[in-house]
Enzyme design. Structure first.
Site, mmCIF file in Angstrom:
data_model
loop_
_atom_site.group_PDB
_atom_site.id
_atom_site.type_symbol
_atom_site.label_atom_id
_atom_site.label_comp_id
_atom_site.label_asym_id
_atom_site.label_seq_id
_atom_site.Cartn_x
_atom_site.Cartn_y
_atom_site.Cartn_z
ATOM 1 N N HIS A 16 0.812 -1.225 0.000
ATOM 2 C CA HIS A 16 0.000 0.000 0.000
ATOM 3 C C HIS A 16 0.846 1.276 0.000
ATOM 4 C CE1 HIS A 16 -3.414 -2.482 0.165
ATOM 5 N NE2 HIS A 16 -3.540 -2.604 1.468
ATOM 6 N N HIS A 55 -9.732 1.978 0.607
ATOM 7 C CA HIS A 55 -9.649 0.802 1.478
ATOM 8 C C HIS A 55 -10.749 0.807 2.547
ATOM 9 C CE1 HIS A 55 -7.750 -2.484 3.699
ATOM 10 N NE2 HIS A 55 -6.803 -2.564 2.775
ATOM 11 N N GLU A 77 -11.558 -3.864 -2.673
ATOM 12 C CA GLU A 77 -10.602 -2.879 -3.166
ATOM 13 C C GLU A 77 -10.431 -3.012 -4.678
ATOM 14 O OE1 GLU A 77 -6.963 -3.222 -0.706
ATOM 15 O OE2 GLU A 77 -8.194 -4.636 0.442
#
Length: 347
Positions: free
Chosen positions: A110, A179, A305
């Site tokens: 991420h 997210h 996601e």
């Protein structure tokens, strides 16, 4: 009814940086969403159930200090520069190896420990919503190029639309997502594993024990626990990417439907992206408490996601995430909420 947009202070970080909260509201029978300038976080999503009772559906915290202290859970966050994992925290672009900051064992996850979910964004009101803006400097977390990013959240009756755009001054890779973990029964209502899910995905990417896709093409879901082509309850743990039918698209197409038989709330998810990571939040162990005051256990919410595939910079056989000067990155995802009348059903 025109979407109402408001702004208020939400707190101050330890370095003195102010954080604001923007509220988007599409009417008394519609939808209410709150977004933070810290991490581009979707803090709350409020919608009525089949009886007209409003509930808060997004996992998140009531205060800024909790977000700063527990950012690793990425509750509601805008994730980048690269959503999901990059193996070995490195990739080769145009013959040059780029070393990233590892934060998931030896991998980058991420965007690294200082990714987009950990910074404060500039914000301005736009028609029906708010636009966040930031220039990620060349070399941030190891990623090349200065990346100019604009993410726009807009609300219409029953639907939240997120549009992400980016340009760069040097070749780089980009993969952005949101997210948000959702529990259509309401934050604090228990496990979301009873939700019924349908995915327009005939294939998924098998992974090794560290979440990195194994060599080879995405696998057929037929006869596996990854087959959600017909709606069924989510049971078991998932942290897997599904290769969505249709691949990259110019306009959003419906790729997922989620339904909670208890509340009657339903979500229809549309995107331009080729992949969707289903994450059942099994890392939650009761030590974190959300806006409802109820501790979060495993599968307290589900993350859907929309993104490109994990480790794409190291996988030329996957859809490319390379962005070059003169090109524009664009990604769009729409969350459309509705209710269904009494009794259990399927999407």
């Amino acid at each position: 009814m025109r979407t109402q947009v408001g702004r208020e202070p939400f707190g101050t970080l330890d370095d003195g940086t102010r954080v604001d909260r923007w509220t988007l509201e599409s009417g008394p029978a519609g939808l209410r969403v709150r977004i933070l300038t810290y991490g581009g976080i979707v803090q709350t999503v409020e919608a009525p159930d089949r009886d007209g009772v409003w509930g808060q559906l997004a996992l998140g915290f009531a205060d800024l200090a909790s977000y700063a202290a527990h950012g690793g859970s990425h509750f509601g966050a805008l994730v980048g520069r690269y959503a999901n994992r990059i193996a070995g925290a490195s990739f080769v672009l145009d013959g040059r190896t780029r070393a990233l900051t590892p934060n998931n064992g030896r991998h980058s996850l991420h965007g690294g420990p200082g990714g987009f979910s950990r910074v404060v964004w500039d914000a301005r009101e736009v028609d029906g919503g708010v636009q966040l803006h930031r220039v990620s400097p060349d070399g941030e977390e190891g990623f090349p190029g200065a990346l100019d990013v604009r993410v726009t959240y807009t609300l219409s009756p029953g639907a939240l639309r997120i549009v992400s755009r980016a340009t760069t001054d040097a070749p780089t890779v980009v993969n952005l997502t949101n997210h948000t973990y959702l529990n259509l029964g309401g934050d604090g209502s228990g496990s979301a594993t009873g939700h019924e899910l349908r995915l327009a995905a005939s294939r998924y990417t098998p992974v090794d024990g560290t979440g990195i896709p194994v060599p080879g093409a995405p696998a057929d879901v037929t006869g596996t626990r990854f087959d959600f082509r017909a709606a069924r309850a989510v049971t078991g743990a998932y942290d897997h990417n599904f290769a969505l039918d249709g691949g990259v698209c110019e306009a959003p197409r419906t790729v997922a439907e989620l339904y909670d038989p208890r509340s009657g709330r339903a979500l229809e998810l549309a995107t331009t992206e080729p992949g969707l990571q289903l994450y059942t939040a099994d890392h939650l162990d009761g030590t974190l408490t959300g806006t409802s005051g109820v501790p979060y256990g495993p599968a307290a919410g589900l993350a859907l996601e929309t993104q490109h595939f994990p480790d794409s910079p190291n996988r030329p056989d996957f859809p490319s995430t390379v962005l070059r000067p003169g090109e524009s990155y664009r990604s769009e995802t729409v969350y459309a909420f509705s209710v269904r009348p009494g009794g259990a059903g399927t999407p």
